[in-house]
Design a protein around this motif. Structure first.
Motif, PDB file in Angstrom:
ATOM      1  N   LYS A   1       1.383   2.618  -7.034  1.00 19.29           N
ATOM      2  CA  LYS A   1       0.836   1.881  -8.184  1.00 19.29           C
ATOM      3  C   LYS A   1      -0.351   2.622  -8.814  1.00 19.29           C
ATOM      4  O   LYS A   1      -0.389   2.828 -10.027  1.00 19.29           O
ATOM      5  CB  LYS A   1       0.411   0.462  -7.748  1.00 19.29           C
ATOM      6  N   SER A   2      -1.302   3.025  -7.971  1.00 13.58           N
ATOM      7  CA  SER A   2      -2.467   3.743  -8.513  1.00 13.58           C
ATOM      8  C   SER A   2      -2.047   5.082  -9.100  1.00 13.58           C
ATOM      9  O   SER A   2      -2.588   5.517 -10.123  1.00 13.58           O
ATOM     10  CB  SER A   2      -3.513   3.998  -7.424  1.00 13.58           C
ATOM     11  N   THR A   3      -1.094   5.723  -8.451  1.00  6.98           N
ATOM     12  CA  THR A   3      -0.598   7.012  -8.954  1.00  6.98           C
ATOM     13  C   THR A   3      -0.021   6.837 -10.356  1.00  6.98           C
ATOM     14  O   THR A   3      -0.257   7.670 -11.243  1.00  6.98           O
ATOM     15  CB  THR A   3       0.482   7.569  -7.995  1.00  6.98           C
ATOM     16  N   LEU A   4       0.692   5.756 -10.580  1.00 12.33           N
ATOM     17  CA  LEU A   4       1.267   5.516 -11.905  1.00 12.33           C
ATOM     18  C   LEU A   4       0.149   5.335 -12.943  1.00 12.33           C
ATOM     19  O   LEU A   4       0.198   5.946 -14.017  1.00 12.33           O
ATOM     20  CB  LEU A   4       2.185   4.287 -11.862  1.00 12.33           C
TER      21      LEU A   4
ATOM     22  N   ASN B   1       0.841  -1.196   0.000  1.00 16.81           N
ATOM     23  CA  ASN B   1       0.000   0.000   0.000  1.00 16.81           C
ATOM     24  C   ASN B   1       0.870   1.237   0.000  1.00 16.81           C
ATOM     25  O   ASN B   1       1.848   1.300   0.740  1.00 16.81           O
ATOM     26  CB  ASN B   1      -0.862   0.049   1.265  1.00 16.81           C
ATOM     27  N   GLY B   2       0.486   2.190  -0.845  1.00 14.91           N
ATOM     28  CA  GLY B   2       1.213   3.453  -0.837  1.00 14.91           C
ATOM     29  C   GLY B   2       2.485   3.451  -1.669  1.00 14.91           C
ATOM     30  O   GLY B   2       3.205   4.437  -1.708  1.00 14.91           O
ATOM     31  N   ALA B   3       2.755   2.351  -2.384  1.00 10.09           N
ATOM     32  CA  ALA B   3       3.990   2.276  -3.177  1.00 10.09           C
ATOM     33  C   ALA B   3       3.933   3.181  -4.410  1.00 10.09           C
ATOM     34  O   ALA B   3       4.975   3.528  -4.969  1.00 10.09           O
ATOM     35  CB  ALA B   3       4.247   0.836  -3.604  1.00 10.09           C
TER      36      ALA B   3
HETATM   37  P1  ATP Z   1      -2.777   1.314  -2.649  1.00 11.67           P
HETATM   38  O1  ATP Z   1      -2.633  -0.107  -3.002  1.00 11.67           O
HETATM   39  O2  ATP Z   1      -2.971   1.561  -1.180  1.00 11.67           O
HETATM   40  O3  ATP Z   1      -3.730   2.086  -3.506  1.00 11.67           O
HETATM   41  P2  ATP Z   1      -0.653   2.437  -4.215  1.00 11.67           P
HETATM   42  O4  ATP Z   1       0.611   1.687  -4.431  1.00 11.67           O
HETATM   43  O5  ATP Z   1      -1.638   2.455  -5.313  1.00 11.67           O
HETATM   44  O6  ATP Z   1      -1.330   1.923  -2.893  1.00 11.67           O
HETATM   45  P3  ATP Z   1      -0.819   5.289  -4.319  1.00 11.67           P
HETATM   46  O7  ATP Z   1      -2.279   5.338  -4.016  1.00 11.67           O
HETATM   47  O8  ATP Z   1      -0.380   5.523  -5.694  1.00 11.67           O
HETATM   48  O9  ATP Z   1      -0.227   3.896  -3.826  1.00 11.67           O
HETATM   49  O10 ATP Z   1      -0.082   6.296  -3.335  1.00 11.67           O
HETATM   50  C1  ATP Z   1       1.302   6.652  -3.448  1.00 11.67           C
HETATM   51  C2  ATP Z   1       1.614   7.746  -2.435  1.00 11.67           C
HETATM   52  O11 ATP Z   1       0.948   8.948  -2.778  1.00 11.67           O
HETATM   53  C3  ATP Z   1       1.181   7.411  -1.011  1.00 11.67           C
HETATM   54  O12 ATP Z   1       2.166   7.907  -0.147  1.00 11.67           O
HETATM   55  C4  ATP Z   1      -0.123   8.155  -0.846  1.00 11.67           C
HETATM   56  O13 ATP Z   1      -0.346   8.500   0.503  1.00 11.67           O
HETATM   57  C5  ATP Z   1       0.091   9.373  -1.710  1.00 11.67           C
HETATM   58  N1  ATP Z   1      -1.186   9.858  -2.287  1.00 11.67           N
HETATM   59  C6  ATP Z   1      -2.025   9.164  -3.071  1.00 11.67           C
HETATM   60  N2  ATP Z   1      -3.091   9.903  -3.448  1.00 11.67           N
HETATM   61  C7  ATP Z   1      -2.903  11.116  -2.865  1.00 11.67           C
HETATM   62  C8  ATP Z   1      -3.639  12.343  -2.856  1.00 11.67           C
HETATM   63  N3  ATP Z   1      -4.766  12.476  -3.558  1.00 11.67           N
HETATM   64  N4  ATP Z   1      -3.147  13.369  -2.148  1.00 11.67           N
HETATM   65  C9  ATP Z   1      -1.984  13.253  -1.451  1.00 11.67           C
HETATM   66  N5  ATP Z   1      -1.242  12.139  -1.425  1.00 11.67           N
HETATM   67  C10 ATP Z   1      -1.683  11.075  -2.123  1.00 11.67           C
END
Ligand code: ATP
Length: 233
Positions: free
Chosen positions: A40-43, A36-38
């Motif tokens: 992935k969704s951001t990418l 979580n938080g790596a």
């Molecule tokens: P998960 O499986 O929990 O969705 P992830 O690997 O998809 O995890 P992301 O959601 O891409 O991770 O988050 C990456 C980082 O960016 C995390 O530190 C998260 O707290 C931060 N983050 C994500 N969305 C936002 C936002 N809208 N505003 C501020 N920080 C964010």
């Protein structure tokens, strides 16, 4: 097909993706795994144009897409099926599917519906039902069906198995493989690393916004590092 080079993405002061590079070749299933938080969704959100990188480049089918709109990117064939299902709750199943085709020109809506109902017979049974009243698994199928209505060349799937009963998880992974066999390239984000590595060709492991491991999915699945960190062995 897709080449991401050295992207940096921020949420305000939070540096979410750090000099991240990946590539996806036509016909592959590539999976992104990580805690979580790596990032992935951001990418995935960055690839589909919802977030803009501060630096770095993204090339999709020989075009630079960083400065394109979300709609233009969808038109190129890069389609995002987001996390959490995000169906239009007050619309029927069929209306949701039709929304997935709204940028399509030159393909027949009826034929596209038939194709998606063939993949997901459950959606056909429920085509008049309000999407918000579907079960979690059915909403997941609807979200994928809606994405497929847009004829993706590259389908981005964010946690398609999240919250599903084990039998449905098997179904969803089987369907992803079938969709890929039928010609759609897939970039798959999954918490379920075991299943994801089983169907993928290659994988990237993300940690705090960086790629820390990459390689052949079968080799990664067998590596001690992955077994201990992600497969619970
Ligand atoms: P998960 O499986 O929990 O969705 P992830 O690997 O998809 O995890 P992301 O959601 O891409 O991770 O988050 C990456 C980082 O960016 C995390 O530190 C998260 O707290 C931060 N983050 C994500 N969305 C936002 C936002 N809208 N505003 C501020 N920080 C964010």
């Amino acid at each position: 097909m897709l080449t991401v080079q050295g992207i940096n993405v921020y949420y305000g002061a939070i540096h979410a993706l750090k000099d991240l590079s990946i590539h996806v070749k036509q016909g592959e299933i590539v999976t992104l795994i990580g805690a979580n938080g790596a990032g992935k969704s951001t990418l995935l959100k960055t690839l589909s144009g919802l977030l803009k990188p501060k630096t770095g480049s993204i090339e999709f089918l020989d075009k630079w897409i960083v400065n394109q709109t979300v709609q233009a990117i969808v038109k190129e064939g890069l389609i995002h099926c987001p996390e959490g299902r995000r169906v239009f709750a007050n619309m029927s199943v069929e209306e949701n599917l039709e929304m997935g085709a709204y940028l399509q020109v030159g393909s027949s809506l009826a034929a596209d519906l038939e194709r998606v109902y063939h993949i997901f017979p459950r959606l056909l049974e429920r085509k008049k039902q309000q999407a918000g009243t579907l079960s979690g698994g059915e909403q997941q199928m609807l979200a994928m069906g809606r994405a497929l209505m847009g004829h993706p060349k590259l389908l981005l799937l964010d946690e398609p198995s999240m919250g599903l009963a084990p039998l449905l998880v098997q179904d969803i992974f089987r369907i992803i493989k079938e969709v890929n066999d039928a010609g759609t390239t897939v970039l798959l984000v999954e918490q379920n690393a075991h299943q994801a590595l089983r169907i993928a060709d290659r994988a990237y492991v993300l940690e705090t916004g960086r790629v820390v491991l990459e390689g052949d999915a079968k080799e990664l699945a067998d590596s001690d590092e992955i077994q201990m960190a992600y497969l619970g062995h």
